[in-house]
Enzyme design. Structure first.
Site, mmCIF file in Angstrom:
data_model
loop_
_atom_site.group_PDB
_atom_site.id
_atom_site.type_symbol
_atom_site.label_atom_id
_atom_site.label_comp_id
_atom_site.label_asym_id
_atom_site.label_seq_id
_atom_site.Cartn_x
_atom_site.Cartn_y
_atom_site.Cartn_z
ATOM 1 N N ASP A 93 -2.942 2.666 0.006
ATOM 2 C CA ASP A 93 -2.969 2.994 1.137
ATOM 3 C C ASP A 93 -1.992 2.690 2.277
ATOM 4 O O ASP A 93 -1.061 1.870 1.806
ATOM 5 C CB ASP A 93 -4.617 2.727 1.749
ATOM 6 C CG ASP A 93 -4.649 0.963 2.097
ATOM 7 O OD1 ASP A 93 -3.924 0.231 1.150
ATOM 8 O OD2 ASP A 93 -5.111 0.630 2.986
ATOM 9 N N GLU A 147 -6.352 -2.068 1.547
ATOM 10 C CA GLU A 147 -5.622 -3.391 1.980
ATOM 11 C C GLU A 147 -5.109 -3.221 3.376
ATOM 12 O O GLU A 147 -5.227 -4.172 4.078
ATOM 13 C CB GLU A 147 -4.245 -3.411 1.154
ATOM 14 C CG GLU A 147 -3.616 -4.790 1.064
ATOM 15 C CD GLU A 147 -2.789 -5.161 2.200
ATOM 16 O OE1 GLU A 147 -2.578 -6.254 2.539
ATOM 17 O OE2 GLU A 147 -2.377 -4.254 2.878
HETATM 18 N N1 BES Z 1 2.241 -6.118 2.549
HETATM 19 C C1 BES Z 1 1.787 -6.634 3.799
HETATM 20 C C2 BES Z 1 1.740 -7.949 3.908
HETATM 21 C C3 BES Z 1 3.009 -8.719 3.893
HETATM 22 C C4 BES Z 1 4.053 -8.378 4.937
HETATM 23 C C5 BES Z 1 3.020 -9.793 3.172
HETATM 24 C C6 BES Z 1 5.003 -9.137 4.681
HETATM 25 C C7 BES Z 1 4.375 -10.512 3.051
HETATM 26 C C8 BES Z 1 5.493 -9.944 3.858
HETATM 27 C C9 BES Z 1 0.258 -5.870 3.810
HETATM 28 O O1 BES Z 1 0.176 -4.521 3.625
HETATM 29 C C10 BES Z 1 -0.171 -5.940 5.141
HETATM 30 O O2 BES Z 1 0.335 -5.540 6.021
HETATM 31 N N2 BES Z 1 -1.119 -6.740 5.497
HETATM 32 C C11 BES Z 1 -1.849 -6.784 6.542
HETATM 33 C C12 BES Z 1 -3.320 -7.386 6.192
HETATM 34 C C13 BES Z 1 -4.418 -7.302 7.217
HETATM 35 C C14 BES Z 1 -4.825 -5.908 7.555
HETATM 36 C C15 BES Z 1 -5.548 -7.957 6.681
HETATM 37 C C16 BES Z 1 -1.291 -7.780 7.486
HETATM 38 O O3 BES Z 1 -0.430 -8.749 6.966
HETATM 39 O O4 BES Z 1 -1.388 -7.301 8.928
HETATM 40 MN MN MN Z 2 1.344 -4.398 1.767
HETATM 41 MN MN MN Z 3 1.043 -3.510 5.365
#
Ligand code: BES
Ligand code: MN
Ligand code: MN
Length: 463
Positions: A88, A153
């Site tokens: 997604d 996610e």
């Molecule tokens: N891939 C990211 C998380 C991430 C970004 C990890 C940069 C390490 C470095 C992930 O897709 C994301 O955006 N996660 C969300 C989680 C939330 C929706 C629960 C976030 O971090 O905002």
């Molecule tokens: Mn991600």
């Molecule tokens: Mn993300």
């Protein structure tokens, strides 16, 4: 290994073209209008897994979007990798700021532009191509592998904890591998050993049943926009310290060793500030920028809404005001406990002039691991072979909620090897992925399976 790598080198143009098809599917999990696209993306991914030679492909229903599963389990003496990723993507708004359409992958200056290019389709695809190279070239993999790629996610993985809990046998493995983060910097590959957690809320305050003429009633009632601003202003002091009682109780302090290690990373604060276009940086006193982002919790306002915001002027006292707020959490803060502390404090600072509604949205636990295990060392060697440089070890400020679940429910260590770059606009207009890193990442992934197989034969890690 060398013929597998040759196979990868001859596939470069094909990989980019194929990735384009994955990126063309607008699998935006946050928007109900894209529900059918999300499903179509899961099906496409399942078909692609079959094409690369993976087995037992299943598009598994959940109360949210489907989880796509596949495996290859014919290496009886080798360890098993559980690969996790997400198909997604984030919404594309403001779409007018994109230089090319977000769902038409476009290559410019060695980068592929599209929503999901870096986060996370490009990085998932890199592993599929590494698996394909092994299977097409040698008809086998050096390790066993199970893949789960989810579709929720970006909206908090609400159903994945239950999915992991209910499918333990299907997910049995020795190590989790994830490519869903960024390298430390261009030319500085990294392995991530900690993620922040998250607690997210919507706050609604209501002052009156209807908007009011601000002349006729102004002075006699509280203004919800003003009240909400005053409530939010009490969450932090002027230095940035969060004022919620008990908020910092479980924050793991940074060790001097860790602080010293981060001092040696190639980080340029001036360039960082300039790239962000910020007149001046802001953060908790006594901590460096990396420390603030990687090891300290935050309180942020994500959005505010109230009253008249169109062109011109309207004299009105809005009936309601709304804010979306979130806290990034660090080890060992617990999102449920923080939610309780936050709600109690919010109620305490809410005046009797408004009615308050707090809605808890998604959350996730923080995660941290030691990086002295054989799997992480294996990943270091693989990255060196793919990128010509050994990786640095860093934490990340972002969140991947399921990583702590893998540890808690399955007892698994995780290797987070990301090939995005911090300035590739994940979640923003003009998201892109550097194609050099994409190709090196395929090579590194191909080596990773081989290196993990070797590490698994190391008696120190066999469990
Ligand atoms: N891939 C990211 C998380 C991430 C970004 C990890 C940069 C390490 C470095 C992930 O897709 C994301 O955006 N996660 C969300 C989680 C939330 C929706 C629960 C976030 O971090 O905002
Ligand atoms: Mn991600
Ligand atoms: Mn993300």
């Amino acid at each position: 290994m060398l013929n597998v790598i040759d196979h990868i080198q001859t596939g470069r143009d094909r990989y980019v073209a194929e990735l384009g098809h994955f990126l063309a599917i607008p699998s935006v999990s946050a928007l109900p209008a894209h529900a059918a696209d999300v499903r179509r993306c899961a099906e496409w991914l399942g078909d692609e897994m079959r094409r690369v030679g993976l087995e037992n492909v299943k598009v598994i229903e959940t109360p949210g979007n489907p989880v796509v599963y596949a495996d290859w389990l014919h290496a009886p003496d080798a360890p098993t990798i559980l690969f996790y990723g997400h198909y997604d993507v984030q919404p594309v708004d403001p779409v007018e700021l994109w230089e090319s359409p977000p769902f038409e992958a476009t290559v410019r200056d060695g980068e592929i532009y599209a929503r999901g290019a870096a986060d996370d389709k490009g990085q998932v695809f890199m592993h599929l191509k590494a698996i394909e190279a092994h299977l097409k070239q040698t008809s086998r993999l050096p390790v066993n592998i199970r893949l789960i790629v989810e579709g929720d996610e970006e909206i908090g993985s609400a159903h994945l904890d239950a999915f992991v809990r209910d499918n333990k046998a299907m997910l049995a493995a020795d190590v989790v591998v994830i490519s869903d983060s960024a390298m430390f910097d261009r030319g500085v590959p990294s392995i991530c050993y900690s993620l922040r957690g998250l607690a997210y809320f919507q706050i609604d305050v209501r002052g009156t049943t209807s908007d009011l003429h601000s002349g006729v009633f102004g002075g006699a009632v509280a203004n919800p926009a003003m009240v909400l601003a005053q409530m939010l202003a009490q969450m932090k002091d002027r230095s940035g310290h969060i004022r919620i009682p008990g908020f910092y109780d479980d924050v793991l302090p940074l060790s001097e060793e860790e602080r010293a290690a981060w001092q040696t990373l190639p980080f340029n604060e001036k360039k960082y500030r300039k790239d962000l276009g910020a007149p001046k940086l802001f953060g908790e006193p006594g901590y460096s920028v990396l420390e603030r982002v990687w090891a300290r919790p935050t309180f942020e306002v994500n959005g505010l809404l109230s009253g008249f915001t169109g062109a011109g002027a309207k004299t009105v006292i809005p009936a309601t005001a709304m804010a979306k707020v979130s806290m990034r959490l660090v080890p060992d803060q617990d999102p449920d406990r923080i939610a309780g502390l936050f709600e109690a404090y919010l109620r305490k600072v809410t005046p009797k002039t408004v009615e308050l509604t707090v809605t808890r949205m998604h959350g996730g636990k923080p995660w941290i691991t030691g990086y002295d295990n054989a799997f992480v060392q294996a990943a270091g060697r693989a990255i060196e072979q793919g990128f010509g440089k050994s990786p640095v070890f860093c934490r990340e400020g972002g969140s991947i909620p399921v990583v702590s679940t893998f540890k808690a429910q399955l007892g698994l260590p995780a290797v987070l090897f990301g090939v995005g770059l911090p300035d590739e606009n994940a979640h923003a207009p003009n998201e892109r992925l550097d194609l050099g890193n994409f190709h090196n990442g395929i090579v590194a992934s191909a080596y990773l399976y081989d290196e993990i197989a070797r590490a698994g034969r190391d008696p120190r890690v066999s469990s």
